[in-house]
Scaffold this motif. Sequence first.
Motif, mmCIF file in Angstrom:
data_model
loop_
_atom_site.group_PDB
_atom_site.id
_atom_site.type_symbol
_atom_site.label_atom_id
_atom_site.label_comp_id
_atom_site.label_asym_id
_atom_site.label_seq_id
_atom_site.Cartn_x
_atom_site.Cartn_y
_atom_site.Cartn_z
ATOM 1 N N LEU A 457 32.762 37.071 43.553
ATOM 2 C CA LEU A 457 32.577 38.525 44.015
ATOM 3 C C LEU A 457 31.277 38.850 44.491
ATOM 4 O O LEU A 457 30.290 38.929 43.786
ATOM 5 N N TRP A 458 31.207 39.033 45.975
ATOM 6 C CA TRP A 458 29.640 38.962 46.476
ATOM 7 C C TRP A 458 29.417 40.366 46.974
ATOM 8 O O TRP A 458 30.252 40.765 47.761
ATOM 9 N N TYR A 459 28.382 41.122 46.505
ATOM 10 C CA TYR A 459 28.071 42.421 47.140
ATOM 11 C C TYR A 459 26.680 42.189 47.799
ATOM 12 O O TYR A 459 25.821 41.831 47.490
ATOM 13 N N HIS A 476 26.900 23.636 46.887
ATOM 14 C CA HIS A 476 27.741 22.799 45.875
ATOM 15 C C HIS A 476 29.432 22.964 45.734
ATOM 16 O O HIS A 476 29.936 22.248 45.160
ATOM 17 N N LYS A 477 29.737 24.051 46.610
ATOM 18 C CA LYS A 477 31.210 24.330 46.265
ATOM 19 C C LYS A 477 31.624 24.752 47.615
ATOM 20 O O LYS A 477 30.936 25.242 48.707
ATOM 21 N N ASN A 478 32.830 24.583 47.735
ATOM 22 C CA ASN A 478 33.545 25.096 48.954
ATOM 23 C C ASN A 478 34.005 26.679 48.814
ATOM 24 O O ASN A 478 34.823 26.788 47.820
ATOM 25 N N LEU A 479 33.563 27.432 49.703
ATOM 26 C CA LEU A 479 33.975 28.816 49.607
ATOM 27 C C LEU A 479 35.136 29.203 50.604
ATOM 28 O O LEU A 479 34.815 29.101 51.823
ATOM 29 N N THR A 480 35.900 29.625 50.022
ATOM 30 C CA THR A 480 37.230 30.068 51.102
ATOM 31 C C THR A 480 37.233 31.631 51.020
ATOM 32 O O THR A 480 37.534 32.328 49.813
ATOM 33 N N GLU A 481 36.990 32.253 51.996
ATOM 34 C CA GLU A 481 37.025 33.768 52.137
ATOM 35 C C GLU A 481 38.461 34.303 51.778
ATOM 36 O O GLU A 481 39.332 33.994 52.774
ATOM 37 N N GLY A 488 30.303 43.474 51.570
ATOM 38 C CA GLY A 488 30.616 42.331 50.451
ATOM 39 C C GLY A 488 31.678 41.255 50.688
ATOM 40 O O GLY A 488 32.476 41.644 52.190
ATOM 41 N N ALA A 489 32.240 40.444 50.190
ATOM 42 C CA ALA A 489 33.261 39.541 50.176
ATOM 43 C C ALA A 489 33.746 39.119 48.958
ATOM 44 O O ALA A 489 33.113 39.019 47.787
ATOM 45 N N ILE A 490 35.031 38.487 48.993
ATOM 46 C CA ILE A 490 35.543 37.815 47.803
ATOM 47 C C ILE A 490 35.917 36.463 48.358
ATOM 48 O O ILE A 490 36.275 36.113 49.189
#
Length: 497
Positions: A457-459, A476-481, A488-490
């Motif tokens: 959970l990014w503000y 280091h990680k795969n980020l799937t929106e 912000g985003a999850i």
Amino acid sequence: MKKFDIDSFFAAVCGFFIVYLFTHHSSIGVSPDSVVYTSAARNLYYHGKLEAYNHMPLVDFPVLYPLFLSLSLFIARLDPVVTGGIINGLLFASVIYMCGHIMKQIMRPRLVKWALLLGLMLSPALLDIYTMLWSETLFIALSVVFILVTGWYFKQPSIARVMVVAICAGLACLTRYAGVTFIFTGCFLIFFHLPLRSKKRITHCIVFGLTSSAFFIGNLIRNAIITGTFTGNREKSTTSFFTNLYYYGKVLYYWLPFMKNSEVLVSVFAIVFLVTAIAIIIWRIRTNYNHESYQNIAMVFGIVYILFIVITASISRYETINNRLLIPAYAPLLLVTVYAFGRLSFKLMFFRKTLTIVMLSAAFLLFIASQALESYGMYREYNTWGIPGYTDDGWRNSPITQYLKQHPQVLNKPAAIYSNAHEAAYFTANVAAESLPHTVDKEDVETFLTADGHYLLWYGHIDDPDLVNTSFIRQHKNLTEVYSTSDGAIYWCTNKK
């Protein structure tokens, strides 16, 4: 029976309503620390556990302030965030009244007392604290109580009275770890109270030290039993002693708002003030001049507290020394300063009466006017946007916050949730998230990197350089929106193969 102090009472009532007006728009200000205090108070009241929102034991902070908030919840049956303005208004009023009561006893002229009362009532430095749900609000009140009971003890020293002073110091240690300055101050004042016989001084000093430190040591032992650490994980300081002296000077610059554009001058004045105060204390000890007076007790406490913060900030990592860290010294030192100028004015009045009155009145009016203008600016900002923190309009109307409140099912997988503002996630959207690791904590970073399958959970409007950022995480990680907004985003995060 002493006559009721109507001036101080009137000023205290005004102080209460000032805090009420400042918190009228968005309720009390809430910061990350406030979230910890409030959640611990709620958990204690509803579940009988002194735990924060993340179900971790409370060790980074002492226990008294959450207990205090829990008691207010029990009495009012309303959450501390709701009653915070009233709680802080009452604490602020008590500080004003007690300081006025002290000044009444050491200086007869009402003009001098009103100089102090207005200086407290309109202080942007104090209002900055008393509009927030922070433990400093209770700590400051305890510091003035400490000055009062210590002066009471010196009028007729006895074991019973020294125990009262020790209990006050012990309660301060349970409010903030910086409460050890009460112990240092008390031991110093008792040990150098030369009118007492040496044997009695040493006995009272030992009784005071053992009794007051028992509260502090008890809290540390509790922490060690629960978590294996005395005060939680503490990082090594990244600022030197002289750098922290500079930051102390910047705080004094904020305390003296009429000295705008004179930051270097105030920094020099701050150090000169510290050295001069220490020299005066040493001189008073050597000459036994009014050593046990309220003004001397206040000065010793203020100087001991400032030195403690500057020295410990050079050893352990704090937030940069700011108004919040040094504010407990404000009221005692303002009391001493107003008293000193009051005494000086009456001594000089015999020689240059008109000139003295004009100069001191002008200085007083300049100080009060600058305080009032600064505080009025704060009031306009707070009643337009809210008090900076999680109750202001920015957070309450935040798109990511609104989405989380309306769609709690978006975080439906039984997985960990990491955030760069985990306190905000809990307070604004009731999301139990963990903090992203600090970059300097290699063990926590490694634990985070090995965790596979979790939410982020990014503000977007939070910029904390101490935490790992999205650039590092993407390496280091795969980020799937999952969902994104303007602020912000999850993300759903999995490890790269």
